[in-house]
Design a protein around this motif. Sequence first.
Motif, PDB file in Angstrom:
ATOM      1  N   HIS A  83       0.836  -1.207   0.000  1.00 36.55           N
ATOM      2  CA  HIS A  83       0.000   0.000   0.000  1.00 36.55           C
ATOM      3  C   HIS A  83       0.869   1.256   0.000  1.00 36.55           C
ATOM      4  O   HIS A  83       0.578   2.231  -0.695  1.00 36.55           O
ATOM      5  N   ALA A  84       1.918   1.225   0.821  1.00 35.89           N
ATOM      6  CA  ALA A  84       2.799   2.396   0.906  1.00 35.89           C
ATOM      7  C   ALA A  84       3.411   2.702  -0.452  1.00 35.89           C
ATOM      8  O   ALA A  84       3.515   3.872  -0.854  1.00 35.89           O
ATOM      9  N   ALA A  85       3.827   1.659  -1.177  1.00 28.54           N
ATOM     10  CA  ALA A  85       4.411   1.875  -2.501  1.00 28.54           C
ATOM     11  C   ALA A  85       3.378   2.451  -3.466  1.00 28.54           C
ATOM     12  O   ALA A  85       3.676   3.377  -4.239  1.00 28.54           O
ATOM     13  N   LEU A  86       2.152   1.921  -3.432  1.00 27.43           N
ATOM     14  CA  LEU A  86       1.090   2.431  -4.299  1.00 27.43           C
ATOM     15  C   LEU A  86       0.774   3.891  -3.986  1.00 27.43           C
ATOM     16  O   LEU A  86       0.608   4.719  -4.890  1.00 27.43           O
ATOM     17  N   LEU A  87       0.697   4.203  -2.697  1.00 31.96           N
ATOM     18  CA  LEU A  87       0.375   5.572  -2.304  1.00 31.96           C
ATOM     19  C   LEU A  87       1.498   6.524  -2.673  1.00 31.96           C
ATOM     20  O   LEU A  87       1.245   7.671  -3.051  1.00 31.96           O
ATOM     21  N   GLY A  88       2.736   6.072  -2.568  1.00 32.84           N
ATOM     22  CA  GLY A  88       3.852   6.914  -2.990  1.00 32.84           C
ATOM     23  C   GLY A  88       3.741   7.260  -4.460  1.00 32.84           C
ATOM     24  O   GLY A  88       3.962   8.418  -4.863  1.00 32.84           O
ATOM     25  N   THR A  89       3.384   6.272  -5.282  1.00 33.46           N
ATOM     26  CA  THR A  89       3.189   6.521  -6.712  1.00 33.46           C
ATOM     27  C   THR A  89       2.054   7.513  -6.934  1.00 33.46           C
ATOM     28  O   THR A  89       2.150   8.428  -7.770  1.00 33.46           O
ATOM     29  N   ALA A  90       0.959   7.343  -6.176  1.00 37.03           N
ATOM     30  CA  ALA A  90      -0.194   8.234  -6.310  1.00 37.03           C
ATOM     31  C   ALA A  90       0.163   9.664  -5.928  1.00 37.03           C
ATOM     32  O   ALA A  90      -0.234  10.619  -6.611  1.00 37.03           O
ATOM     33  N   VAL A  91       0.894   9.812  -4.838  1.00 36.79           N
ATOM     34  CA  VAL A  91       1.276  11.156  -4.379  1.00 36.79           C
ATOM     35  C   VAL A  91       2.099  11.864  -5.449  1.00 36.79           C
ATOM     36  O   VAL A  91       1.862  13.041  -5.775  1.00 36.79           O
ATOM     37  N   ARG A  92       3.060  11.163  -5.994  1.00 39.22           N
ATOM     38  CA  ARG A  92       3.903  11.784  -7.027  1.00 39.22           C
ATOM     39  C   ARG A  92       3.103  12.093  -8.293  1.00 39.22           C
ATOM     40  O   ARG A  92       3.318  13.138  -8.936  1.00 39.22           O
ATOM     41  N   ALA A  93       2.168  11.209  -8.668  1.00 39.33           N
ATOM     42  CA  ALA A  93       1.343  11.461  -9.853  1.00 39.33           C
ATOM     43  C   ALA A  93       0.487  12.709  -9.663  1.00 39.33           C
ATOM     44  O   ALA A  93       0.206  13.436 -10.629  1.00 39.33           O
ATOM     45  N   LEU A  94       0.087  12.965  -8.421  1.00 42.01           N
ATOM     46  CA  LEU A  94      -0.741  14.134  -8.118  1.00 42.01           C
ATOM     47  C   LEU A  94       0.091  15.404  -7.948  1.00 42.01           C
ATOM     48  O   LEU A  94      -0.460  16.472  -7.693  1.00 42.01           O
ATOM     49  N   GLY A  95       1.400  15.276  -8.066  1.00 42.85           N
ATOM     50  CA  GLY A  95       2.265  16.438  -7.945  1.00 42.85           C
ATOM     51  C   GLY A  95       2.726  16.726  -6.536  1.00 42.85           C
ATOM     52  O   GLY A  95       3.279  17.799  -6.264  1.00 42.85           O
ATOM     53  N   GLY A  96       2.529  15.772  -5.628  1.00 41.83           N
ATOM     54  CA  GLY A  96       2.931  15.975  -4.238  1.00 41.83           C
ATOM     55  C   GLY A  96       4.235  15.288  -3.902  1.00 41.83           C
ATOM     56  O   GLY A  96       4.902  14.715  -4.777  1.00 41.83           O
ATOM     57  N   GLN A  97       4.597  15.333  -2.630  1.00 42.09           N
ATOM     58  CA  GLN A  97       5.819  14.687  -2.144  1.00 42.09           C
ATOM     59  C   GLN A  97       5.497  13.838  -0.925  1.00 42.09           C
ATOM     60  O   GLN A  97       4.642  14.204  -0.106  1.00 42.09           O
ATOM     61  N   THR A  98       6.181  12.704  -0.813  1.00 46.26           N
ATOM     62  CA  THR A  98       6.004  11.870   0.372  1.00 46.26           C
ATOM     63  C   THR A  98       6.637  12.563   1.585  1.00 46.26           C
ATOM     64  O   THR A  98       7.473  13.455   1.437  1.00 46.26           O
ATOM     65  N   LEU A  99       6.232  12.135   2.767  1.00 46.75           N
ATOM     66  CA  LEU A  99       6.632  12.793   4.010  1.00 46.75           C
ATOM     67  C   LEU A  99       7.572  11.912   4.824  1.00 46.75           C
ATOM     68  O   LEU A  99       7.530  10.681   4.733  1.00 46.75           O
ATOM     69  N   GLY A 100       8.387  12.561   5.637  1.00 42.06           N
ATOM     70  CA  GLY A 100       9.266  11.835   6.547  1.00 42.06           C
ATOM     71  C   GLY A 100       8.611  11.536   7.878  1.00 42.06           C
ATOM     72  O   GLY A 100       8.865  10.509   8.496  1.00 42.06           O
ATOM     73  N   ARG A 101       7.717  12.428   8.316  1.00 44.00           N
ATOM     74  CA  ARG A 101       7.017  12.219   9.573  1.00 44.00           C
ATOM     75  C   ARG A 101       5.805  13.147   9.652  1.00 44.00           C
ATOM     76  O   ARG A 101       5.770  14.187   8.987  1.00 44.00           O
ATOM     77  N   THR A 102       4.816  12.733  10.440  1.00 42.94           N
ATOM     78  CA  THR A 102       3.653  13.567  10.720  1.00 42.94           C
ATOM     79  C   THR A 102       3.304  13.374  12.195  1.00 42.94           C
ATOM     80  O   THR A 102       3.693  12.372  12.807  1.00 42.94           O
TER      81      THR A 102
END
Length: 269
Positions: A83-102
């Motif tokens: 799931h994390a890998a899929l969401l990372g792909t989705a975030v980048r496709a949407l023009g966003g960046q993955t996070l280090g912490r929240t």
Amino acid sequence: MRFDQWRATFERRATRPRPTIHDISEIPPPLRPVLAASLARFQLGETGEGRIVADLRRRATRWGLGDDYLESLRLFIAEEGRHAALLGTAVRALGGQTLGRTWSADAFAAVRRVTGPGFELAVLLAAEVAALSFYATLVEHLPRGPLHAALAEIAQDERVHLRFHIDFFRDALPLAPVRRAATLAWTPLGLAAGVVVATDHREAMRAMGVTPTAVLQRAQALVGETVAAIDLPSRERGKRSQACAAWSEAVRGVVAQPAATRASMARRV
């Protein structure tokens, strides 16, 4: 479902091809930044927890945990990594960046470590409520397309994961009074997970026309369904399970923790 069946189920699922998110043109441009931000927060939370499996393996004999359950848990965590890998792909496709912490990821990590792996499993159960509330809402409100299909698959996975954890809970607590006490202690944790989703992702939800109250109500319904499923008569009525030790520790942690946890969440929200 017995854990040998769960193991076979997860092994079959491990061979599935990964959905591709090659086009997000169906997502309205104004929605993309807030959706990317929300998915990035969940992407961080979906990272694997291999340490839990290692901790439980060390306690396997004392807690009566079989190889089939431990391997099923390892494969479940591998699915979360997928799931994390899929969401990372989705975030980048949407023009966003993955996070280090929240703050929410930090809070869940801190709560998971309160009393060790037994309590961590209780938190994972609550996390499934949060995840399913989030993904099911997205699937209902996003337009059809590659991203919708990927999120629909993740939402279905989370339903399977919830049933997996419920089966462990029921097997670990074959005595009805103990099971009822455990679900009573767990309920505030499950509801708190719903509050985190409703508050942490309110911008994306509102951009899709969904109120935080609607998300919270979905989470509350899932908590109720989870408790009802765990409270069903056990398949091992009258037998004591060594694995009760895991959930006994978890219940003590839940009872001891809510006040501090609620105060911490209140400060952050």
